[in-house]
Design an enzyme around this catalytic site. Sequence first.
Site, PDB file in Angstrom:
ATOM      1  N   ASP A  25     -13.008   0.565  28.753  1.00 42.94           N
ATOM      2  CA  ASP A  25     -11.973  -0.324  27.665  1.00 42.94           C
ATOM      3  C   ASP A  25     -12.386  -2.031  28.569  1.00 42.94           C
ATOM      4  O   ASP A  25     -12.576  -2.568  28.576  1.00 42.94           O
ATOM      5  CB  ASP A  25     -11.150  -0.311  26.315  1.00 42.94           C
ATOM      6  CG  ASP A  25     -11.426   0.163  25.600  1.00 42.94           C
ATOM      7  OD1 ASP A  25     -12.538  -0.302  24.859  1.00 42.94           O
ATOM      8  OD2 ASP A  25     -10.595   0.924  24.943  1.00 42.94           O
ATOM      9  N   CYS A  35      -9.789   8.264  33.197  1.00 42.13           N
ATOM     10  CA  CYS A  35      -9.984   9.205  32.501  1.00 42.13           C
ATOM     11  C   CYS A  35     -11.264   8.937  31.726  1.00 42.13           C
ATOM     12  O   CYS A  35     -11.582   9.141  30.834  1.00 42.13           O
ATOM     13  CB  CYS A  35      -8.670   9.483  31.732  1.00 42.13           C
ATOM     14  SG  CYS A  35      -8.399   8.004  30.103  1.00 42.13           S
ATOM     15  N   GLU A  46      -6.289  -0.567  30.913  1.00 41.74           N
ATOM     16  CA  GLU A  46      -7.474  -0.549  30.244  1.00 41.74           C
ATOM     17  C   GLU A  46      -7.947  -1.901  29.729  1.00 41.74           C
ATOM     18  O   GLU A  46      -8.742  -2.564  29.514  1.00 41.74           O
ATOM     19  CB  GLU A  46      -7.756   0.234  29.489  1.00 41.74           C
ATOM     20  CG  GLU A  46      -6.762   0.929  27.830  1.00 41.74           C
ATOM     21  CD  GLU A  46      -7.225   1.113  27.073  1.00 41.74           C
ATOM     22  OE1 GLU A  46      -7.800   2.051  26.421  1.00 41.74           O
ATOM     23  OE2 GLU A  46      -6.275   2.033  26.468  1.00 41.74           O
ATOM     24  N   HIS A  65     -23.670  12.192  13.410  1.00 45.88           N
ATOM     25  CA  HIS A  65     -22.755  13.301  13.385  1.00 45.88           C
ATOM     26  C   HIS A  65     -23.203  13.692  13.985  1.00 45.88           C
ATOM     27  O   HIS A  65     -22.909  15.069  14.570  1.00 45.88           O
ATOM     28  CB  HIS A  65     -22.456  13.961  11.667  1.00 45.88           C
ATOM     29  CG  HIS A  65     -21.001  12.472  11.844  1.00 45.88           C
ATOM     30  ND1 HIS A  65     -19.734  12.574  12.001  1.00 45.88           N
ATOM     31  CD2 HIS A  65     -21.644  11.788  10.490  1.00 45.88           C
ATOM     32  CE1 HIS A  65     -19.349  11.805  11.097  1.00 45.88           C
ATOM     33  NE2 HIS A  65     -19.743  11.526   9.759  1.00 45.88           N
TER      34      HIS A  65
END
Length: 551
Positions: free
Chosen positions: A453, A500, A429, A188
């Site tokens: 991916d 993307c 993908e 995080h």
Amino acid sequence: MQVYNGKSVFGGIAIGRIYVYGKGKKQVKRERTQDPEAEIKRYREATGTAIEQLSGLYEKALQEVGESGAAIFEIHQMMLEDDDYRDSIENIITTQSVNAEYAVAQTADNFASMFASMEDDYMRGRAADVKDISERLLAILQGTQEQGIRAKEPVIIVADDLAPSETVQLDKDMVLSFVTAHGSLNSHTAILARTMGIPALVDARLPLDETVDGMLGIVDGAGGMIYIDPDEDTLTRMQKAREEEQEKKELLQTLKGRENITLDGQSILLYANIGNVKDLAMVLRNDAGGIGLFRSEFLYLEREQFPTEEEQFQSYRTVAETMGKKRVIIRTLDIGADKQCDYFQLEKEENPALGCRAIRICLTRPEIFKTQLRALFRASMYGKIAIMYPMITSVKEVRRIKEIVEEVKRELDAQGVAYGNPEQGIMIETPAAAIISDLLAREVDFFSIGTNDLTQYLLAVDRQNTALDEFCDIHHPAILRMISLVVENSHKAGIWTGICGELGADPELTKEFLAMGVDELSVSPGRILPLRKAILETDVSEYKKNRQKNW
């Protein structure tokens, strides 16, 4: 001069004094008590105070880093209220007749060890969160204040590790950079650092003592290095690099408002990838032409239960209205693999990357899918929304999606609910989708190639496994051939294709994508202007004459 290597979290160069940030592990003594109920009451009051503090941190982070970055403080609140965590502390107090501090510390050690031993990377990451909330409780119980930065000028913060709560509380005006001796790129803290735009390194195994504290330091965020007490040559070289970096940033600002057209007149769309509504400010600031990927799964990942249709509708509507006439491509939920939600109750899989994820969840649990589709179609009345479906492998899947979409439209019609007519496209993908892209192109309005991916599946390399980095060639000929094939097939069918994934922002491939005829590139907001500069300086026809295809 001392030089240490680390893992780059965020690029940039920082030069300044080093400040060793030491949390100072709280000393906890085991003390017997004659009144366990009083200790439990102390613990519960401390929990209430901690939740108030976290609520304040959430609001602060919301303003500074957006919903995805602030979500950790909601998670910490939930962990404080977790039944197992609470029961463990109260049970230790009751059965052992000990003070609340000891019970909290013992529970923290037990739970952190439990999480650290788990195979799942996400769950291992929770060990740090347990320690963080427990340290907060101990500080409250002991009446001690958390350490701040005691410096008269902006500094490079060096620490063993930084908890998310510590990172967000740093006075950014006093922080040039931070470097941690431990920590991971997926923590995080790393996510917050990227969002805050602070040059940062993790896993830099440097000493945290007087040999470092107060010394002049240089952090090369892009190169993944920290120089301590640099020699004159290094200092001069890095100062020059920092000046050049700043000049480039200022120069890029002059590109705002320019069209993305090459020297020989070829145009391309430049869109931005976002994870939530709060990212819109960065999109507009960097002059993106639209949103090429709104990762809707973050609406699911940041909560403990399914977002309602109304909650989703409000988010999608806000994005659509904010972007006005610009296209907003919203990807339907891409849960699964490395993005897990407990309340989905997905079965544990041996190979989740090849398991029940993304569109497979939607098609096998249509009640979840329909809720999202209703929200999307309703929101499409308020802007130029397009819907994109991930992880497609067959024409059969696309046709089943169409059937469900028609069911949703009939339901909305029956209820008299207004909706728009959004474009509908799919992500390419999987190798299967790429190979039959000529067939899929007849079914949809556009393609968007998810190179992350696609690379993983083509090269048989788990993208989460850093031990395989040397085998992950993102410029592999197979990947480029696949992209070229998809673009060619889409154009034959009269539809457009974008990228993307991470490769879209790769400057080494910009000219190649232009030569292929890629219609759109969608990247992180901060990459828009550098990419525009590359496009404006490219002569595609000249590049085609001279290029030598190695793929």
